[in-house]
Scaffold this motif. Sequence first.
Motif, PDB file in Angstrom:
ATOM      1  N   UNK A 354      -8.568 -12.041  -1.980  1.00 57.86           N
ATOM      2  CA  UNK A 354      -8.304 -10.911  -1.083  1.00 57.86           C
ATOM      3  C   UNK A 354      -7.640 -11.414   0.202  1.00 57.86           C
ATOM      4  N   UNK A 355      -8.140 -12.528   0.704  1.00 59.48           N
ATOM      5  CA  UNK A 355      -7.588 -13.129   1.917  1.00 59.48           C
ATOM      6  C   UNK A 355      -6.126 -13.540   1.709  1.00 59.48           C
ATOM      7  N   UNK A 356      -5.842 -14.210   0.591  1.00 64.09           N
ATOM      8  CA  UNK A 356      -4.468 -14.657   0.311  1.00 64.09           C
ATOM      9  C   UNK A 356      -3.527 -13.471   0.134  1.00 64.09           C
ATOM     10  N   UNK A 357      -4.010 -12.436  -0.566  1.00 65.78           N
ATOM     11  CA  UNK A 357      -3.166 -11.256  -0.779  1.00 65.78           C
ATOM     12  C   UNK A 357      -2.828 -10.636   0.579  1.00 65.78           C
ATOM     13  N   UNK A 358      -3.844 -10.501   1.426  1.00 69.33           N
ATOM     14  CA  UNK A 358      -3.641  -9.913   2.752  1.00 69.33           C
ATOM     15  C   UNK A 358      -2.611 -10.683   3.547  1.00 69.33           C
ATOM     16  N   UNK A 359      -2.692 -12.012   3.516  1.00 67.61           N
ATOM     17  CA  UNK A 359      -1.779 -12.829   4.311  1.00 67.61           C
ATOM     18  C   UNK A 359      -0.339 -12.703   3.819  1.00 67.61           C
ATOM     19  N   UNK A 360      -0.175 -12.698   2.497  1.00 66.88           N
ATOM     20  CA  UNK A 360       1.171 -12.581   1.942  1.00 66.88           C
ATOM     21  C   UNK A 360       1.769 -11.212   2.302  1.00 66.88           C
ATOM     22  N   UNK A 361       0.932 -10.167   2.204  1.00 71.05           N
ATOM     23  CA  UNK A 361       1.459  -8.830   2.511  1.00 71.05           C
ATOM     24  C   UNK A 361       1.875  -8.705   3.972  1.00 71.05           C
ATOM     25  N   UNK A 362       1.182  -9.431   4.837  1.00 72.23           N
ATOM     26  CA  UNK A 362       1.549  -9.409   6.254  1.00 72.23           C
ATOM     27  C   UNK A 362       2.936 -10.000   6.491  1.00 72.23           C
ATOM     28  N   UNK A 363       3.295 -10.990   5.678  1.00 79.28           N
ATOM     29  CA  UNK A 363       4.527 -11.732   5.931  1.00 79.28           C
ATOM     30  C   UNK A 363       5.694 -11.365   5.021  1.00 79.28           C
ATOM     31  N   UNK A 364       5.519 -10.408   4.135  1.00 76.62           N
ATOM     32  CA  UNK A 364       6.639  -9.973   3.287  1.00 76.62           C
ATOM     33  C   UNK A 364       6.657  -8.455   3.329  1.00 76.62           C
ATOM     34  N   UNK A 365       7.706  -7.869   2.775  1.00 78.56           N
ATOM     35  CA  UNK A 365       7.589  -6.420   2.643  1.00 78.56           C
ATOM     36  C   UNK A 365       7.506  -6.009   1.187  1.00 78.56           C
ATOM     37  N   UNK A 366       6.788  -6.830   0.436  1.00 76.86           N
ATOM     38  CA  UNK A 366       6.551  -6.509  -0.976  1.00 76.86           C
ATOM     39  C   UNK A 366       5.771  -5.206  -1.088  1.00 76.86           C
ATOM     40  N   UNK A 367       6.130  -4.407  -2.093  1.00 72.52           N
ATOM     41  CA  UNK A 367       5.421  -3.145  -2.332  1.00 72.52           C
ATOM     42  C   UNK A 367       4.587  -3.213  -3.606  1.00 72.52           C
ATOM     43  N   UNK A 368       4.747  -4.322  -4.348  1.00 74.91           N
ATOM     44  CA  UNK A 368       3.998  -4.451  -5.614  1.00 74.91           C
ATOM     45  C   UNK A 368       3.287  -5.807  -5.656  1.00 74.91           C
ATOM     46  N   UNK A 369       1.987  -5.762  -5.884  1.00 74.63           N
ATOM     47  CA  UNK A 369       1.204  -7.000  -6.044  1.00 74.63           C
ATOM     48  C   UNK A 369       0.804  -7.118  -7.505  1.00 74.63           C
ATOM     49  N   UNK A 370       1.131  -8.268  -8.114  1.00 69.66           N
ATOM     50  CA  UNK A 370       0.719  -8.506  -9.504  1.00 69.66           C
ATOM     51  C   UNK A 370      -0.357  -9.569  -9.509  1.00 69.66           C
ATOM     52  N   UNK A 371      -1.531  -9.225 -10.029  1.00 69.04           N
ATOM     53  CA  UNK A 371      -2.603 -10.215 -10.172  1.00 69.04           C
ATOM     54  C   UNK A 371      -2.588 -10.672 -11.623  1.00 69.04           C
ATOM     55  N   UNK A 372      -2.266 -11.949 -11.838  1.00 68.22           N
ATOM     56  CA  UNK A 372      -2.177 -12.462 -13.207  1.00 68.22           C
ATOM     57  C   UNK A 372      -3.491 -13.147 -13.589  1.00 68.22           C
ATOM     58  N   UNK A 373      -4.207 -12.515 -14.532  1.00 62.92           N
ATOM     59  CA  UNK A 373      -5.536 -12.984 -14.934  1.00 62.92           C
ATOM     60  C   UNK A 373      -5.503 -13.924 -16.145  1.00 62.92           C
TER      61      UNK A 373
END
Length: 420
Positions: A354-373
């Motif tokens: 959750x922390x890593x996702x939050x940080x990446x979203x702060x620094x990019x303007x990505x609109x789609x997050x893919x979590x690869x399980x």
Amino acid sequence: MSADDRPRLLGAAVDRVLAETLREVAADVTEGTVADYIPELADADREAFGVTIASVLGRSYGAGDADAPFTIQSASKPFVYAFACEELGADAVHERVGVEPSGEPFNAISLDERGRPENPFINAGAIVTTSLVPAADADERFRRIRDALSRFAGRELDLDDDVHRSEAETGHRNRALAGLALAAGSLATDDVDAATDPYFRQCALRVTTADLALMGATLANGGVHPITRDRVIGERAARDTLSVMATCGMYDRSGAWAFRVGMPAKSGVGGGIVAVRPGEFGVGVYSPPLDEAGNSARGVAMLEALSDRFGLHMFDHIVEPVSPVAEVDVDAAAGTVTFDLRGELDFIAAEQIVHDVGRVLEHTDARVVRLDFGDVTVVAGIAEQLLGETAAAAEAAGIEVHAVGAPDRVLEQFGLADRR
Ligand SMILES: NC(=O)CC[C@H](N)C(=O)O
């Protein structure tokens, strides 16, 4: 070296450490008294000393008198308790026996305010537990217990008739404990002998450290025998049993044991101890001389030494777990970020994600997050919630979250089945 020697050689390092530790403990610990209140036990070989570790993958490592037979005695108790929980459910068992460490010797007169023995591992509680095993009579009760313990060991266990006769002739205190439990309403039969007779026989089953180690490994493995693959009990009964072993397994030394060794365990006056490293292995140790609490003196010292040497204490600090995020891939043109997740997702792993996702979203303007399980093995309940809620919050903020690469089972687990 012949081809036949090769597989053995692969485990030789562990065998060597076990043999070395055994030698050191034998030199350091010379006190202890062989139990003689059951007359037949007094004949045990004082110097016999052996150890086996059996892993949940089915490999065993041993040293010393690893294959010497002895009677299981109280080390039978966790397995009969597990069997009773499996047959009746833990709630029904705990109507009649508690789960509190008694702080008293194994043969104490123990009844709590509800008339139940304090726990299933002191004699009073073990006799009640044996009485709970559903059966028409004492013979059938013992047969069912022997079958269950044999399945835990992965081979047919036999009875030491001499030890059984010797205890049956002298076990007046145990009969008295059964009588008190009957009077207090906690014995599950109104015939004292229908409880004590199978109990005496269960204690006189013959095992080796290799058997105890595999019995422990079956508990470590969530109830499935590592070699026969037989599901002996369910995961919940295995967990319940390990919990009671962790708090009540070593009688009035359970606190010192938890402090120094930190493994669920159970001892017997025959000189055996079974200990468990959940998820990893079972250990069986055998040395007849007992300390004042009735636990094998060298057995206790051996497990203390192994716990230190191998770092087996359940509260040892795992310094740096590997990151659950193996790689982050930003595709700026497509506006997507992919997180490659791996391993076992527990609370801390989910927090990291959750922390890593939050940080990446702060620094990019990505609109789609893919979590690869793709490389995730397990998602713990708490991680499931944390990730599920994060996905929902992200979507509320206009960011799509997709779960990819996971088996449906994993996706359903945290409500992402419809987010592929
Ligand atoms: N602590 C033990 O191993 C005790 C078992 C023994 N059969 C008894 O009931 O006395």
